[in-house]
Design a protein around this motif. Structure first.
Motif, PDB file in Angstrom:
ATOM      1  N   ARG A 415      94.386  14.443  71.589  1.00 20.79           N
ATOM      2  CA  ARG A 415      94.123  15.776  72.141  1.00 20.79           C
ATOM      3  C   ARG A 415      94.267  16.822  71.046  1.00 20.79           C
ATOM      4  O   ARG A 415      95.131  16.713  70.180  1.00 20.79           O
ATOM      5  N   CYS A 416      93.425  17.834  71.064  1.00 25.76           N
ATOM      6  CA  CYS A 416      93.455  18.970  70.136  1.00 25.76           C
ATOM      7  C   CYS A 416      93.350  18.467  68.693  1.00 25.76           C
ATOM      8  O   CYS A 416      92.344  17.866  68.322  1.00 25.76           O
ATOM      9  N   VAL A 438      90.104  14.762  73.541  1.00 21.48           N
ATOM     10  CA  VAL A 438      90.485  15.701  74.593  1.00 21.48           C
ATOM     11  C   VAL A 438      90.729  17.081  73.984  1.00 21.48           C
ATOM     12  O   VAL A 438      91.569  17.232  73.101  1.00 21.48           O
ATOM     13  N   ASN A 439      89.972  18.059  74.450  1.00 23.30           N
ATOM     14  CA  ASN A 439      90.095  19.439  73.970  1.00 23.30           C
ATOM     15  C   ASN A 439      90.110  19.537  72.447  1.00 23.30           C
ATOM     16  O   ASN A 439      91.005  20.170  71.852  1.00 23.30           O
ATOM     17  N   ASN A 458      96.066  31.103  67.722  1.00 23.25           N
ATOM     18  CA  ASN A 458      94.913  30.406  68.280  1.00 23.25           C
ATOM     19  C   ASN A 458      94.333  31.216  69.428  1.00 23.25           C
ATOM     20  O   ASN A 458      94.989  31.426  70.449  1.00 23.25           O
ATOM     21  N   PRO A 459      93.094  31.707  69.306  1.00 21.34           N
ATOM     22  CA  PRO A 459      92.532  32.539  70.361  1.00 21.34           C
ATOM     23  C   PRO A 459      92.221  31.735  71.616  1.00 21.34           C
ATOM     24  O   PRO A 459      91.942  30.548  71.565  1.00 21.34           O
ATOM     25  N   ARG A 460      92.262  32.430  72.738  1.00 21.32           N
ATOM     26  CA  ARG A 460      91.850  31.813  73.986  1.00 21.32           C
ATOM     27  C   ARG A 460      90.336  31.891  74.091  1.00 21.32           C
ATOM     28  O   ARG A 460      89.682  32.694  73.424  1.00 21.32           O
ATOM     29  N   SER A 461      89.774  31.079  74.960  1.00 22.09           N
ATOM     30  CA  SER A 461      88.339  31.151  75.185  1.00 22.09           C
ATOM     31  C   SER A 461      88.016  32.401  75.989  1.00 22.09           C
ATOM     32  O   SER A 461      88.880  32.976  76.670  1.00 22.09           O
ATOM     33  N   LEU A 462      86.746  32.821  75.945  1.00 26.32           N
ATOM     34  CA  LEU A 462      86.340  33.975  76.752  1.00 26.32           C
ATOM     35  C   LEU A 462      86.531  33.678  78.231  1.00 26.32           C
ATOM     36  O   LEU A 462      86.899  34.561  79.013  1.00 26.32           O
ATOM     37  N   GLY A 463      86.308  32.424  78.613  1.00 26.37           N
ATOM     38  CA  GLY A 463      86.512  32.043  80.007  1.00 26.37           C
ATOM     39  C   GLY A 463      87.961  32.194  80.430  1.00 26.37           C
ATOM     40  O   GLY A 463      88.261  32.619  81.555  1.00 26.37           O
ATOM     41  N   ASP A 464      88.870  31.869  79.512  1.00 19.24           N
ATOM     42  CA  ASP A 464      90.291  31.991  79.827  1.00 19.24           C
ATOM     43  C   ASP A 464      90.689  33.457  79.940  1.00 19.24           C
ATOM     44  O   ASP A 464      91.445  33.844  80.841  1.00 19.24           O
ATOM     45  N   TYR A 465      90.191  34.301  79.017  1.00 20.69           N
ATOM     46  CA  TYR A 465      90.473  35.725  79.115  1.00 20.69           C
ATOM     47  C   TYR A 465      89.955  36.283  80.450  1.00 20.69           C
ATOM     48  O   TYR A 465      90.619  37.078  81.112  1.00 20.69           O
ATOM     49  N   ASP A 543      89.119  25.875  77.948  1.00 22.08           N
ATOM     50  CA  ASP A 543      89.671  25.587  76.628  1.00 22.08           C
ATOM     51  C   ASP A 543      88.855  26.264  75.539  1.00 22.08           C
ATOM     52  O   ASP A 543      87.626  26.327  75.586  1.00 22.08           O
ATOM     53  N   VAL A 544      89.572  26.749  74.519  1.00 18.58           N
ATOM     54  CA  VAL A 544      88.911  27.452  73.422  1.00 18.58           C
ATOM     55  C   VAL A 544      87.977  26.532  72.657  1.00 18.58           C
ATOM     56  O   VAL A 544      86.994  26.979  72.048  1.00 18.58           O
ATOM     57  N   GLY A 545      88.242  25.217  72.679  1.00 19.65           N
ATOM     58  CA  GLY A 545      87.361  24.284  71.987  1.00 19.65           C
ATOM     59  C   GLY A 545      85.950  24.276  72.534  1.00 19.65           C
ATOM     60  O   GLY A 545      84.996  23.916  71.824  1.00 19.65           O
ATOM     61  N   LEU A 546      85.793  24.681  73.797  1.00 22.73           N
ATOM     62  CA  LEU A 546      84.443  24.736  74.381  1.00 22.73           C
ATOM     63  C   LEU A 546      83.566  25.755  73.673  1.00 22.73           C
ATOM     64  O   LEU A 546      82.336  25.600  73.646  1.00 22.73           O
ATOM     65  N   GLU A 547      84.176  26.810  73.119  1.00 21.10           N
ATOM     66  CA  GLU A 547      83.384  27.803  72.399  1.00 21.10           C
ATOM     67  C   GLU A 547      82.657  27.147  71.231  1.00 21.10           C
ATOM     68  O   GLU A 547      81.472  27.401  70.988  1.00 21.10           O
TER      69      GLU A 547
END
Length: 600
Positions: A415-416, A438-439, A458-465, A543-547
């Motif tokens: 993961r990560c 995973v992520n 580590n920034p959050r994803s736009l979806g998370d914000y 998850d920020v990885g989706l960006e």
């Protein structure tokens, strides 16, 4: 490395020695597992040995590397040591009951003291405890035989106050992960997904050492936090009882326990503790008649048999082979760690996954990469090992171990940063039969990106914000100043800018850094596709990885269809660590399916 030598004495007995760069020796006792570090080769083994008593939960995760570092410093002074997991924690078996609360842990502490004396030949102990472990040292020293000294680091003075503080700490961790109130473990004493057994929690609530009646040892080093007057008062109490007390401010405590991923080791404190222990042990004579530990060390459960093991060149890596007791099926699984989490994994998720796989007939290996947890760093390697090519050497050593045991080849799961390592290692390792990522934060590291900054901020994803903005609690945290608005705004702007850049015509991509990274990612996926290495990409929904995934494969992800061996799954209602039980179950099932399919 640890090795056996013949001592030319009248009685001629076998002893163990340690050399820098090797991992400690695994031992097991009292239904738990420990790490024994003998005196360094060339030193005279002291008649004092150090027994480590760990804190619990998140604090234990953050101090894991500190314990290994201190053990190595002690060994360099001729002082052997033993550190271990309390029953039901870490890598110990988890089918435990705790009648009466603490007696099971107290019995393990006594067994650890006896084991350390047997292995080291030392007659006297020095106890080194942190947090709740420091409290255990203060309360249980009298039942452990001769104790020469005690190091009490950030001791828990009041169990009741500690549990209240733990609850607040737990909420901060959950908020950082983005867990909703429904996803939190609110009815039990817990932090970071780790649950303290109810009987243990009830006993801890009643602990208090403020008015302790007996000193744990004649010499005591109290490493106290500056803002904790009760810790300084406790040192006064020990002094009034006749102990020789040395006091030391705990510089760097907050940086150590804030997060295992970005924990900074308290170098000045570690140096002071090592010097105090070395000075105390210097005049105690030499150990006699140490015993050899059994080999191999085995930890058993109903459906698994685990062997803690050192492997790799000079035995530099520490890991755990988890074998099924029943018929073996499928390919083996190498479970790669995340960031600087110890091999047990976040909330023991890696331990649980390994034992789930064993219950279904699948072998696994989990381990600490170099400079993580219980594996020492590689000489002359950079201190920051995450997202580095050097970690692929550790994965190669894992495949060599499995091959030498007749258990390979294997699939990789992580993961990560562990997912990144799995992906990059699969590109170079022909013995890899599949990948569960995973992520993953990224697939190709941008050399212009600073790893330290990426981990700390580590920034959050736009979806998370977007999801957090709809919560009422977010407005409270904004009003109280708990949220760094400037950093959040900067993260959002950078991600929006990245999306704009990706929307530019593809003819311009090859002229940009983004285009070069995109080409490298697709080339890597193409290589795995040509080798027919299957891959499962699993992301939590925000998850920020989706960006980055969408940057490389399109907003709708259709670009991944060019690689038929890759499947993508999005897990709803899960955080980056995949904390909710349903998410954990989902991941285990997919790892099992990959292992079984890879062997066909």
């Amino acid at each position: 490395m640890l090795y056996v030598t013949k001592e030319e004495t009248a009685d001629s007995f076998d002893t163990l020695s340690w050399e820098p760069g090797s991992a400690s020796m695994p031992v097991s006792f009292s239904r738990t597992v420990g790490h024994y570090t003998p005196a360094m080769a060339g030193t005279a083994p002291s008649d004092c040995a150090v027994l480590f008593l760990s804190p619990w939960g998140f604090e234990e995760m953050c101090t894991r590397k500190l314990w290994r570092d201190l053990a190595e410093r002690f060994a360099a002074s001729g002082v052997s040591s033993l550190r271990f997991d309390y029953p039901g924690t870490g890598d110990a078996p988890d089918d435990m009951e705790f009648p009466g609360g603490l007696p099971v842990w107290e019995a393990a502490i006594e067994a650890a003291a006896a084991e350390l004396r047997r292995l080291s030949g030392a007659s006297r102990l020095i106890l080194v405890g942190h947090g709740l472990g420091a409290t255990f040292a203060a309360l249980n020293a009298g039942s452990l035989g001769p104790v020469e000294g005690a190091v009490l680091m950030a001791p828990v003075i009041s169990g009741r106050f500690y549990l209240r503080e733990l609850a607040a700490w737990s909420k901060m961790v959950d908020d950082g992960l983005g867990l909703s109130d429904e996803q939190r473990i609110a009815a039990k004493v817990s932090i970071a997904g780790l649950v303290m057994p109810g009987e243990i929690a009830a006993a801890v609530r009643g602990l208090s050492i403020q008015a302790i009646e007996a000193i744990p040892a004649r010499s005591v080093l109290v490493v106290h936090r500056a803002a904790r007057d009760n810790e300084a008062a406790f040192a006064d109490r020990l002094e009034s009882l006749g102990a020789t007390v040395t006091r030391r401010d705990y510089d760097g405590y907050d940086d150590l326990v804030s997060n295992p991923t970005i924990a900074r080791q308290p170098e000045a404190v570690a140096t002071a503790v090592a010097a105090w222990v070395a000075s105390l042990a210097a005049d105690t004579g030499t150990a006699v008649h140490p015993a050899m530990p059994p080999a191999p060390t085995i930890v058993e459960g109903d459906e698994f048999c685990e062997e803690p093991i050192r492997f790799g060149p000079r035995h530099r890596l520490f890991g755990t082979l988890c074998l099924p007791k029943g018929e073996r099926r499928g390919a083996a699984v190498v479970l790669l760690g995340t960031a600087y989490d110890r091999q047990a994994g976040w909330a023991r998720s890696t331990v649980e996954t390994a034992r789930y796989l064993a219950s279904n007939g699948v072998v696994s290996l989990r381990f600490d990469a170099a400079n993580v947890g219980d594996s020492p760093p590689v000489a002359d390697a950079p201190g920051q090992v995450l997202f580095s090519a050097g970690q692929q050497d550790d994965v190669r050593a894992a495949f060599d171990l499995l091959g030498g045991r007749g258990l390979g080849p294997a699939v990789l799961a992580g993961r990560c940063s562990g997912a990144y390592l799995a992906f990059r290692s699969a590109l170079e390792e022909e013995r890899c039969l599949g990948v569960v990522a995973v992520n993953p934060f990224t697939f190709v590291w941008d050399e212009d990106e600073n790893v330290e900054e990426a981990l700390r901020y580590n920034p959050r994803s736009l979806g998370d914000y977007r999801k957090r903005a709809l919560r009422a609690d977010t407005f409270r945290r904004l009003a109280s100043g708990e949220i760094d608005i400037r950093r959040a705004a900067g993260n959002i702007c950078r991600q929006l800018g990245s999306r704009v850049a990706r929307s530019a015509p593809s003819i311009f991509w090859r002229l940009s850094k983004f285009g070069r990274l995109r080409h490298a990612v697709h080339a890597s996926f193409g290589r795995l596709s040509e080798r027919h290495v299957p891959m499962r990409l699993i992301y939590s929904e925000t998850d920020v990885g989706l960006e980055r995934y969408h940057a490389y494969f399109g907003a709708d992800g259709t670009g991944i269809k060019a690689y038929p061996g890759v499947t993508v799954e999005i897990v709803q209602g899960a955080d980056h660590n995949m904390s909710p039980p349903d998410a954990k179950t989902f991941l285990r099932r997919h790892i099992l399916e990959m292992a079984l399919a890879a062997a066909k």
